[in-house]
Design a protein around this motif. Structure first.
Motif, short mmCIF file in Angstrom:
data_model
loop_
_atom_site.label_atom_id
_atom_site.label_comp_id
_atom_site.label_asym_id
_atom_site.label_seq_id
_atom_site.Cartn_x
_atom_site.Cartn_y
_atom_site.Cartn_z
N LYS A 85 0.83 -1.20 0.00
CA LYS A 85 0.00 0.00 0.00
C LYS A 85 0.86 1.25 0.00
O LYS A 85 2.06 1.21 0.29
N SER A 86 0.23 2.37 -0.33
CA SER A 86 0.91 3.67 -0.30
C SER A 86 0.82 4.25 1.11
O SER A 86 0.12 3.71 1.98
N ALA A 87 1.52 5.36 1.33
CA ALA A 87 1.53 5.99 2.64
C ALA A 87 0.15 6.47 3.06
O ALA A 87 -0.16 6.57 4.24
N ASP A 88 -0.70 6.76 2.06
CA ASP A 88 -2.06 7.20 2.39
C ASP A 88 -3.04 6.02 2.40
O ASP A 88 -4.25 6.20 2.22
N GLU A 89 -2.49 4.81 2.60
CA GLU A 89 -3.29 3.60 2.83
C GLU A 89 -4.04 3.10 1.59
O GLU A 89 -4.99 2.33 1.70
N LYS A 90 -3.63 3.53 0.41
CA LYS A 90 -4.27 3.05 -0.81
C LYS A 90 -3.65 1.71 -1.19
O LYS A 90 -2.43 1.62 -1.37
N PRO A 91 -4.46 0.65 -1.34
CA PRO A 91 -3.90 -0.64 -1.74
C PRO A 91 -3.43 -0.62 -3.19
O PRO A 91 -4.12 -0.10 -4.07
N LEU A 92 -2.24 -1.15 -3.41
CA LEU A 92 -1.66 -1.19 -4.75
C LEU A 92 -1.65 -2.62 -5.31
O LEU A 92 -2.08 -2.86 -6.44
N GLU A 93 -1.19 -3.54 -4.49
CA GLU A 93 -1.19 -4.96 -4.87
C GLU A 93 -1.58 -5.80 -3.67
O GLU A 93 -1.24 -5.48 -2.54
N ARG A 94 -2.27 -6.89 -3.96
CA ARG A 94 -2.61 -7.86 -2.92
C ARG A 94 -2.07 -9.22 -3.34
O ARG A 94 -2.44 -9.74 -4.39
N PHE A 95 -1.19 -9.78 -2.54
CA PHE A 95 -0.71 -11.14 -2.76
C PHE A 95 -1.60 -12.05 -1.90
O PHE A 95 -1.58 -11.96 -0.67
N ILE A 96 -2.37 -12.91 -2.55
CA ILE A 96 -3.44 -13.64 -1.88
C ILE A 96 -3.09 -15.13 -1.78
O ILE A 96 -3.00 -15.83 -2.79
N PHE A 97 -2.89 -15.59 -0.55
CA PHE A 97 -2.70 -17.01 -0.28
C PHE A 97 -4.08 -17.58 0.11
O PHE A 97 -4.57 -17.30 1.21
N ALA A 190 -9.92 -4.37 -11.04
CA ALA A 190 -8.65 -4.95 -10.58
C ALA A 190 -8.28 -6.15 -11.45
O ALA A 190 -9.16 -6.84 -11.97
N GLU A 191 -6.98 -6.38 -11.60
CA GLU A 191 -6.51 -7.49 -12.43
C GLU A 191 -5.88 -8.57 -11.55
O GLU A 191 -5.06 -8.27 -10.68
N LEU A 192 -6.27 -9.83 -11.80
CA LEU A 192 -5.80 -10.95 -11.00
C LEU A 192 -4.88 -11.84 -11.83
O LEU A 192 -5.21 -12.19 -12.96
N HIS A 193 -3.72 -12.20 -11.24
CA HIS A 193 -2.76 -13.07 -11.92
C HIS A 193 -2.49 -14.28 -11.02
O HIS A 193 -2.10 -14.12 -9.87
N MET A 194 -2.68 -15.47 -11.56
CA MET A 194 -2.42 -16.69 -10.80
C MET A 194 -0.92 -16.97 -10.80
O MET A 194 -0.25 -16.85 -11.83
N VAL A 195 -0.38 -17.34 -9.63
CA VAL A 195 1.04 -17.66 -9.53
C VAL A 195 1.25 -19.17 -9.52
O VAL A 195 1.94 -19.72 -10.36
N SER A 212 -4.48 -3.50 -8.01
CA SER A 212 -5.67 -2.70 -7.70
C SER A 212 -5.98 -1.71 -8.82
O SER A 212 -5.11 -1.36 -9.63
N GLU A 213 -7.21 -1.24 -8.83
CA GLU A 213 -7.62 -0.21 -9.78
C GLU A 213 -6.75 1.04 -9.61
O GLU A 213 -6.35 1.67 -10.59
N TYR A 214 -6.44 1.37 -8.36
CA TYR A 214 -5.62 2.56 -8.08
C TYR A 214 -4.24 2.43 -8.72
O TYR A 214 -3.73 3.36 -9.35
#
Length: 231
Positions: A85-97, A190-195, A212-214
């Motif tokens: 996330k950014s300093a203003d708490e905006k999510p940029l990427e989510r790594f999802i287990f 938002a765009e999802l990529h499978m690892v 994220s969209e942001y």
């Protein structure tokens, strides 16, 4: 040899939790959340990995993984999310287990090999392939156009489950997550990529990364400015 025997329930829990801890350090290094010199090169699952050298950061990660281990033992975990996330708490990427216990094991059987489960040696090979792909993820995700990055670890439980309380009396060591940081806060763009994914025969584990969209809007703005300068 023990490494060729099918996993026990407790081995699967410990193995998955340990991998998540290694993967979190790798994510922070690969996505440059902290300077490279904060990390030291190690070897795990027969592949190079990077581990933070900062005691407070390591304790935060280890504490989160301990909580994951407790909930995984009970079969209550749905997802573990590393949010960049950014300093203003905006999510940029989510790594999802994404995690799912596929069998129920009685307490007295949790150290007994589970028929049909993969071996500890095979599990290590799968984790190696996870990390190899994770180390190459930057080519797929590109650069994050912010220099004020931080992160958070979010544990999402199954819908009908509550966090486990310490000793049954004290409140659990949890802080409610900010909704935008969770997978529930994801927008349609938002765009999802499978690892990678693995079915251990006891716990299913998959790893995906979501832009994220942001973040995508930041990329578009940066590219537009670059084209304007070029003309």
């Amino acid at each position: 040899m023990a490494t060729t025997l099918p996993l026990t329930f407790n081995q699967a829990v410990r193995g998955v939790a340990e991998f998540i801890e290694v993967a979190i350090h790798t994510i922070l290094y690969v996505r440059q959340v902290y300077p490279p010199d904060l990390f030291v090169r190690r070897r795990k699952y027969d592949t190079p990995v990077f581990q933070s050298r900062h005691p407070a950061l390591n304790e935060y990660i280890a504490g989160a993984v301990r909580a994951v281990t407790d909930e995984l033992s009970l079969g209550t975990v749905d997802k573990v999310v590393v949010v960049i996330k950014s300093a203003d708490e905006k999510p940029l990427e989510r790594f999802i287990f994404a995690l799912r216990n596929t069998i129920q094991v009685e307490p007295y059987n949790k150290d007994t090999s589970v028929e049909g489960a993969i071996s500890a040696a095979s599990l290590g090979q799968y984790f190696r392939s996870f990390l190899v792909k994770l180390n190459m993820v930057e080519a797929q995700l590109g650069q994050i156009y912010r220099d004020d990055l931080s992160f958070a670890i979010v544990i999402e439980l199954q819908d009908d489950k509550a966090p486990t309380a310490t000793n049954g009396m004290e409140p659990p060591p949890w802080i409610p997550a900010s909704m935008p940081h969770t997978t529930s806060g994801v927008t349609d763009t938002a765009e999802l990529h499978m690892v990678r994914a693995v079915d251990t025969g006891i716990i299913n584990l998959s790893l995906a990364v979501q832009e994220s969209e942001y973040k995508l809007n930041l990329e578009n703005e940066f590219e537009s400015k670059g084209k304007q300068k070029a003309t």
